[in-house]
Design a protein around this motif. Structure first.
Motif, short mmCIF file in Angstrom:
data_model
loop_
_atom_site.label_atom_id
_atom_site.label_comp_id
_atom_site.label_asym_id
_atom_site.label_seq_id
_atom_site.Cartn_x
_atom_site.Cartn_y
_atom_site.Cartn_z
N ASP A 94 0.83 -1.21 0.00
CA ASP A 94 0.00 0.00 0.00
C ASP A 94 0.86 1.25 0.00
N LEU A 95 1.94 1.23 0.78
CA LEU A 95 2.85 2.38 0.83
C LEU A 95 3.53 2.58 -0.52
N LEU A 96 4.01 1.51 -1.11
CA LEU A 96 4.67 1.61 -2.41
C LEU A 96 3.70 2.12 -3.47
N ALA A 97 2.50 1.59 -3.49
CA ALA A 97 1.50 2.04 -4.45
C ALA A 97 1.18 3.52 -4.25
N GLY A 98 1.04 3.93 -3.01
CA GLY A 98 0.76 5.34 -2.73
C GLY A 98 1.89 6.25 -3.16
N ALA A 99 3.13 5.81 -2.93
CA ALA A 99 4.29 6.61 -3.34
C ALA A 99 4.33 6.74 -4.87
N LEU A 100 4.05 5.66 -5.57
CA LEU A 100 4.06 5.71 -7.03
C LEU A 100 2.93 6.58 -7.57
N ILE A 101 1.76 6.48 -6.95
CA ILE A 101 0.64 7.32 -7.37
C ILE A 101 0.99 8.79 -7.15
N GLY A 102 1.59 9.08 -6.01
CA GLY A 102 2.01 10.46 -5.73
C GLY A 102 3.04 10.96 -6.71
N ALA A 103 3.99 10.11 -7.06
CA ALA A 103 5.02 10.50 -8.02
C ALA A 103 4.41 10.74 -9.40
N ALA A 104 3.47 9.89 -9.79
CA ALA A 104 2.83 10.05 -11.10
C ALA A 104 1.97 11.31 -11.15
N ALA A 105 1.40 11.70 -10.01
CA ALA A 105 0.51 12.86 -9.98
C ALA A 105 1.25 14.18 -9.76
N THR A 106 2.51 14.12 -9.35
CA THR A 106 3.27 15.33 -9.05
C THR A 106 3.47 16.16 -10.31
N LYS A 107 3.19 17.44 -10.18
CA LYS A 107 3.36 18.38 -11.31
C LYS A 107 4.62 19.25 -11.13
N ASP A 108 5.20 19.26 -9.93
CA ASP A 108 6.34 20.11 -9.64
C ASP A 108 7.58 19.62 -10.40
N ALA A 109 8.05 20.43 -11.32
CA ALA A 109 9.18 20.07 -12.17
C ALA A 109 10.46 19.89 -11.35
N ASN A 110 10.66 20.70 -10.32
CA ASN A 110 11.88 20.59 -9.50
C ASN A 110 11.91 19.27 -8.74
N THR A 111 10.77 18.87 -8.21
CA THR A 111 10.69 17.59 -7.50
C THR A 111 10.98 16.44 -8.46
N LYS A 112 10.36 16.49 -9.63
CA LYS A 112 10.59 15.43 -10.62
C LYS A 112 12.04 15.39 -11.06
N GLU A 113 12.66 16.54 -11.23
CA GLU A 113 14.07 16.59 -11.64
C GLU A 113 14.96 15.99 -10.55
N GLY A 114 14.65 16.26 -9.29
CA GLY A 114 15.40 15.67 -8.19
C GLY A 114 15.28 14.15 -8.19
N TRP A 115 14.08 13.66 -8.43
CA TRP A 115 13.88 12.21 -8.50
C TRP A 115 14.60 11.62 -9.70
N ARG A 116 14.57 12.34 -10.82
CA ARG A 116 15.24 11.85 -12.02
C ARG A 116 16.74 11.74 -11.78
N LYS A 117 17.34 12.75 -11.13
CA LYS A 117 18.77 12.72 -10.84
C LYS A 117 19.11 11.58 -9.88
N ALA A 118 18.27 11.39 -8.88
CA ALA A 118 18.50 10.28 -7.94
C ALA A 118 18.43 8.94 -8.67
N GLY A 119 17.48 8.81 -9.57
CA GLY A 119 17.35 7.57 -10.35
C GLY A 119 18.53 7.35 -11.27
#
Length: 101
Positions: free
Chosen positions: A44-69
């Motif tokens: 449930d936690l993993l699914a929620g985290a993925l749903i949150g990541a998919a719904a995030t519109k903040d470009a800076n947050t996404k860029e931080g996740w992309r760099k970490a990945g």
């Protein structure tokens, strides 16, 4: 005279290929979850985290996740390259001791 196309068999072949690609994608996503250690999380936690990541519109947050990945994949590639250069023929580290995987 040209031979008529067998549309049914072509369609079946394309459907089989699509199924194979989908199965490979699912397997790779599972491998990614395991490689990152996310398999230790509650589903449930993993699914929620993925749903949150998919719904995030903040470009800076996404860029931080992309760099970490990207960093994760670079580290993983380096570890794999180091292991394969370490004497894979006899499975020993450069110091002569057994390599730890």
């Amino acid at each position: 005279m040209r031979k008529p196309r067998d549309i049914d068999s072509e369609l079946k072949a394309l459907e089989a290929k699509a199924k194979t690609l989908k199965e490979r994608r699912v397997r790779q996503l599972g491998e990614l979850v395991i490689a990152t250690g996310a398999d230790a999380l509650d589903a449930d936690l993993l699914a929620g985290a993925l749903i949150g990541a998919a719904a995030t519109k903040d470009a800076n947050t996404k860029e931080g996740w992309r760099k970490a990945g990207a960093g994760f994949f670079q580290r993983t590639a380096r570890k794999t390259a180091t292991r394969s250069h370490r004497g894979a023929a006899n499975d020993t580290a450069p110091d002569g001791h057994a390599a730890s995987a």
